[in-house]
Design an enzyme around this catalytic site. Structure first.
Site, PDB file in Angstrom:
ATOM      1  N   HIS A  92      41.500  53.778  26.506  1.00 49.30           N
ATOM      2  CA  HIS A  92      42.245  55.015  26.763  1.00 49.30           C
ATOM      3  C   HIS A  92      43.681  54.671  26.381  1.00 49.30           C
ATOM      4  O   HIS A  92      44.272  53.763  26.965  1.00 49.30           O
ATOM      5  CB  HIS A  92      42.147  55.444  28.227  1.00 49.30           C
ATOM      6  CG  HIS A  92      40.737  55.664  28.659  1.00 49.30           C
ATOM      7  ND1 HIS A  92      39.994  56.744  28.251  1.00 49.30           N
ATOM      8  CD2 HIS A  92      39.928  54.908  29.430  1.00 49.30           C
ATOM      9  CE1 HIS A  92      38.786  56.662  28.773  1.00 49.30           C
ATOM     10  NE2 HIS A  92      38.715  55.548  29.488  1.00 49.30           N
ATOM     11  N   CYS A 106      27.262  40.959  28.174  1.00 47.12           N
ATOM     12  CA  CYS A 106      26.193  40.227  28.843  1.00 47.12           C
ATOM     13  C   CYS A 106      25.828  39.030  27.975  1.00 47.12           C
ATOM     14  O   CYS A 106      26.150  38.992  26.794  1.00 47.12           O
ATOM     15  CB  CYS A 106      24.966  41.116  29.016  1.00 47.12           C
ATOM     16  SG  CYS A 106      25.273  42.582  30.002  1.00 47.12           S
ATOM     17  N   SER A 134      26.544  45.469  25.999  1.00 48.20           N
ATOM     18  CA  SER A 134      27.230  46.359  26.940  1.00 48.20           C
ATOM     19  C   SER A 134      28.199  47.293  26.230  1.00 48.20           C
ATOM     20  O   SER A 134      27.769  48.140  25.480  1.00 48.20           O
ATOM     21  CB  SER A 134      27.894  45.626  28.098  1.00 48.20           C
ATOM     22  OG  SER A 134      28.094  46.545  29.155  1.00 48.20           O
TER      23      SER A 134
END
EC number: 4.1.1.50
Length: 126
Positions: free
Chosen positions: A68, A83, A63
């Site tokens: 940020h 996953c 994944s």
């Protein structure tokens, strides 16, 4: 039904300004976090903003990891989604330690199981 993935949303406060503003450092930290968790890195993309801040993503076979950063607030917003058998908390904790976060709050969400079930948030003051 078995989960398709685990998604950790991590709020990091009191992080080191210079580390949050150093794109190369953040990129290396995220790649290392992915590898430490046992993930296979596929793609890496980061962007440095002016006057400050970094956003980026590490795409893994399992994944992704994203950031940020807001150096002016000592804050970083982190997502780690995995996953399979990988534990996203391994990568999230590695990142928090590398950024010298004073406080972290993690929320884990099992994905792919129907209605969203948010696990209890865990906050740590370091």
């Amino acid at each position: 039904m078995e989960t398709m993935g685990r998604h950790v949303i991590s709020e990091l406060w009191g992080c080191d300004f210079d580390k949050l503003n150093d794109m190369d450092f953040i990129e290396k930290t995220f790649v290392n976090a992915a590898l430490k968790s046992g993930a296979e890195v596929r793609e890496v993309a980061f962007h440095k903003f002016a006057p400050q801040g970094v956003s980026g993503v590490v795409i893994i076979s399992e994944s992704h990891l994203t950031i940020h950063s807001f150096p002016e607030h000592g804050y970083a917003s982190i997502d780690v989604y995995t996953c399979g058998d990988l534990d996203p908390n391994v990568a999230a904790d590695y990142i928090a330690d590398a950024l010298h976060a004073d406080t972290r709050e993690n929320i884990e969400i099992p994905r792919g199981m129907g209605p969203v079930q948010i696990k209890q948030a865990q906050a740590k003051v370091l």
